[in-house]
Design a protein around this motif. Structure first.
Motif, PDB file in Angstrom:
ATOM      1  N   MET A   1       0.824  -1.194   0.000  1.00 52.67           N
ATOM      2  CA  MET A   1       0.000   0.000   0.000  1.00 52.67           C
ATOM      3  C   MET A   1       0.868   1.257   0.000  1.00 52.67           C
ATOM      4  N   CYS A   2       2.150   1.141   0.261  1.00 52.75           N
ATOM      5  CA  CYS A   2       3.032   2.308   0.329  1.00 52.75           C
ATOM      6  C   CYS A   2       3.133   3.009  -1.021  1.00 52.75           C
ATOM      7  N   GLU A   3       3.391   2.244  -2.080  1.00 51.86           N
ATOM      8  CA  GLU A   3       3.554   2.842  -3.404  1.00 51.86           C
ATOM      9  C   GLU A   3       2.244   3.454  -3.883  1.00 51.86           C
ATOM     10  N   ALA A   4       1.140   2.776  -3.624  1.00 54.67           N
ATOM     11  CA  ALA A   4      -0.160   3.272  -4.059  1.00 54.67           C
ATOM     12  C   ALA A   4      -0.572   4.503  -3.261  1.00 54.67           C
ATOM     13  N   ALA A   5      -0.071   4.626  -2.028  1.00 54.18           N
ATOM     14  CA  ALA A   5      -0.450   5.751  -1.191  1.00 54.18           C
ATOM     15  C   ALA A   5       0.090   7.072  -1.736  1.00 54.18           C
ATOM     16  N   GLU A   6       1.107   7.018  -2.615  1.00 55.65           N
ATOM     17  CA  GLU A   6       1.661   8.234  -3.189  1.00 55.65           C
ATOM     18  C   GLU A   6       0.679   8.869  -4.167  1.00 55.65           C
ATOM     19  N   LYS A   7      -0.153   8.073  -4.818  1.00 53.15           N
ATOM     20  CA  LYS A   7      -1.141   8.587  -5.756  1.00 53.15           C
ATOM     21  C   LYS A   7      -2.502   8.594  -5.079  1.00 53.15           C
ATOM     22  N   ASP A   8      -3.364   9.473  -5.556  1.00 53.80           N
ATOM     23  CA  ASP A   8      -4.731   9.500  -5.056  1.00 53.80           C
ATOM     24  C   ASP A   8      -5.496   8.374  -5.748  1.00 53.80           C
ATOM     25  N   LEU A   9      -5.807   7.341  -4.995  1.00 54.86           N
ATOM     26  CA  LEU A   9      -6.453   6.157  -5.576  1.00 54.86           C
ATOM     27  C   LEU A   9      -7.841   6.474  -6.119  1.00 54.86           C
ATOM     28  N   TYR A  10      -8.506   7.424  -5.492  1.00 53.73           N
ATOM     29  CA  TYR A  10      -9.826   7.817  -6.004  1.00 53.73           C
ATOM     30  C   TYR A  10      -9.685   8.473  -7.376  1.00 53.73           C
ATOM     31  N   ALA A  11      -8.654   9.283  -7.547  1.00 54.99           N
ATOM     32  CA  ALA A  11      -8.414   9.929  -8.839  1.00 54.99           C
ATOM     33  C   ALA A  11      -8.052   8.894  -9.902  1.00 54.99           C
ATOM     34  N   VAL A  12      -7.317   7.855  -9.515  1.00 54.19           N
ATOM     35  CA  VAL A  12      -6.956   6.788 -10.460  1.00 54.19           C
ATOM     36  C   VAL A  12      -8.220   6.150 -11.028  1.00 54.19           C
ATOM     37  N   LEU A  13      -9.225   5.965 -10.169  1.00 50.54           N
ATOM     38  CA  LEU A  13     -10.483   5.365 -10.619  1.00 50.54           C
ATOM     39  C   LEU A  13     -11.459   6.410 -11.170  1.00 50.54           C
ATOM     40  N   GLY A  14     -11.093   7.681 -11.095  1.00 55.51           N
ATOM     41  CA  GLY A  14     -12.002   8.731 -11.556  1.00 55.51           C
ATOM     42  C   GLY A  14     -13.216   8.832 -10.665  1.00 55.51           C
ATOM     43  N   ALA A  15     -13.014   8.614  -9.381  1.00 54.61           N
ATOM     44  CA  ALA A  15     -14.108   8.594  -8.414  1.00 54.61           C
ATOM     45  C   ALA A  15     -13.841   9.621  -7.320  1.00 54.61           C
ATOM     46  N   SER A  16     -14.774   9.691  -6.383  1.00 50.06           N
ATOM     47  CA  SER A  16     -14.591  10.588  -5.240  1.00 50.06           C
ATOM     48  C   SER A  16     -14.643   9.762  -3.952  1.00 50.06           C
ATOM     49  N   PRO A  17     -14.061  10.267  -2.865  1.00 48.54           N
ATOM     50  CA  PRO A  17     -14.056   9.525  -1.605  1.00 48.54           C
ATOM     51  C   PRO A  17     -15.453   9.223  -1.061  1.00 48.54           C
ATOM     52  N   SER A  18     -16.436   9.983  -1.486  1.00 46.10           N
ATOM     53  CA  SER A  18     -17.795   9.754  -0.995  1.00 46.10           C
ATOM     54  C   SER A  18     -18.540   8.683  -1.800  1.00 46.10           C
ATOM     55  N   ASP A  19     -17.940   8.178  -2.876  1.00 46.91           N
ATOM     56  CA  ASP A  19     -18.597   7.158  -3.698  1.00 46.91           C
ATOM     57  C   ASP A  19     -18.738   5.848  -2.934  1.00 46.91           C
ATOM     58  N   SER A  20     -19.819   5.138  -3.227  1.00 42.15           N
ATOM     59  CA  SER A  20     -20.049   3.834  -2.598  1.00 42.15           C
ATOM     60  C   SER A  20     -19.165   2.778  -3.264  1.00 42.15           C
ATOM     61  N   VAL A  21     -19.102   1.618  -2.651  1.00 44.61           N
ATOM     62  CA  VAL A  21     -18.309   0.520  -3.210  1.00 44.61           C
ATOM     63  C   VAL A  21     -18.867   0.130  -4.587  1.00 44.61           C
ATOM     64  N   GLN A  22     -20.182   0.173  -4.759  1.00 36.12           N
ATOM     65  CA  GLN A  22     -20.788  -0.157  -6.040  1.00 36.12           C
ATOM     66  C   GLN A  22     -20.350   0.841  -7.120  1.00 36.12           C
ATOM     67  N   GLN A  23     -20.305   2.124  -6.767  1.00 37.23           N
ATOM     68  CA  GLN A  23     -19.868   3.136  -7.729  1.00 37.23           C
ATOM     69  C   GLN A  23     -18.390   2.946  -8.075  1.00 37.23           C
ATOM     70  N   LEU A  24     -17.585   2.618  -7.070  1.00 40.19           N
ATOM     71  CA  LEU A  24     -16.171   2.354  -7.309  1.00 40.19           C
ATOM     72  C   LEU A  24     -15.992   1.128  -8.207  1.00 40.19           C
ATOM     73  N   ARG A  25     -16.789   0.081  -7.955  1.00 42.30           N
ATOM     74  CA  ARG A  25     -16.728  -1.135  -8.764  1.00 42.30           C
ATOM     75  C   ARG A  25     -17.068  -0.822 -10.216  1.00 42.30           C
ATOM     76  N   HIS A  26     -18.083  -0.010 -10.420  1.00 41.62           N
ATOM     77  CA  HIS A  26     -18.498   0.352 -11.774  1.00 41.62           C
ATOM     78  C   HIS A  26     -17.360   1.081 -12.502  1.00 41.62           C
ATOM     79  N   ARG A  27     -16.719   2.067 -11.825  1.00 40.67           N
ATOM     80  CA  ARG A  27     -15.592   2.786 -12.426  1.00 40.67           C
ATOM     81  C   ARG A  27     -14.431   1.835 -12.710  1.00 40.67           C
ATOM     82  N   TYR A  28     -14.159   0.930 -11.759  1.00 41.96           N
ATOM     83  CA  TYR A  28     -13.076  -0.041 -11.938  1.00 41.96           C
ATOM     84  C   TYR A  28     -13.342  -0.915 -13.167  1.00 41.96           C
TER      85      TYR A  28
END
Length: 168
Positions: A1-28
């Motif tokens: 998780m160290c390397e991934a912590a350098e990037k904003d994981l929500y931005a990688v998925l084009g999502a926001s921190p308030s998105d649900s797991v279902q919304q994150l899954r859809h973007r993924y």
């Protein structure tokens, strides 16, 4: 998780921190289909390589954000990092240049808006105690202080050899 912590994981998925797991899954799923190595067969090697990198990045982000515990840890690290970020500082002020108020036991530096930047003797002493081991002799220490009436902030600094009012 160290390397991934350098990037904003929500931005990688084009999502926001308030998105649900279902919304994150859809973007993924959308991004995984778009950048999957099997779908990049007909493009030039450099595009395929960057597509594979993007796919791996998206996959790593999904692995962390899909699990409730790892997402919670990531969000905590993200918030802690946001709290550590520097404030925009208008200027640097030396503690020695501030006015000492004996009655209130505070150092004051007047802001251009008419308000003031205040730091108590207690706060300066606490910072000195906290940094005692970390700061080498001759180095400066300091703290960011906001104006009590406007949005400006200053960095108040003092030498490690400077003693606060009560110690003089």
């Amino acid at each position: 998780m160290c390397e991934a912590a350098e990037k904003d994981l929500y931005a990688v998925l084009g999502a926001s921190p308030s998105d649900s797991v279902q919304q994150l899954r859809h973007r993924y799923q959308q991004l995984a289909l778009q950048y999957h190595p099997d779908r990049l067969g007909g493009v030039c090697p450099s595009e395929a390589e960057s597509g594979v990198k993007k796919f791996l990045e998206v996959d790593a982000a999904w692995r962390i954000l899909s699990d409730q515990n790892s997402r919670r840890k990531y969000d905590q690290q993200r918030r802690a990092q946001e709290m550590k970020q520097d404030w925009p500082v208008d200027s640097t002020v030396f503690l020695e240049d501030m006015t000492w108020d004996k009655d209130e036991c505070v150092y004051t530096y007047y802001c251009r808006c008419g308000g003031g930047f205040n730091i108590s003797e207690e706060e300066t002493q606490k910072i000195q105690d906290d940094e005692e081991e970390e700061t080498k002799e001759g180095q400066h220490r300091g703290v960011v202080v906001c104006c009590d009436t406007c949005s400006l902030s200053v960095y108040i600094t003092w030498s490690s050899q400077t003693k606060t009012q009560s110690l003089k």
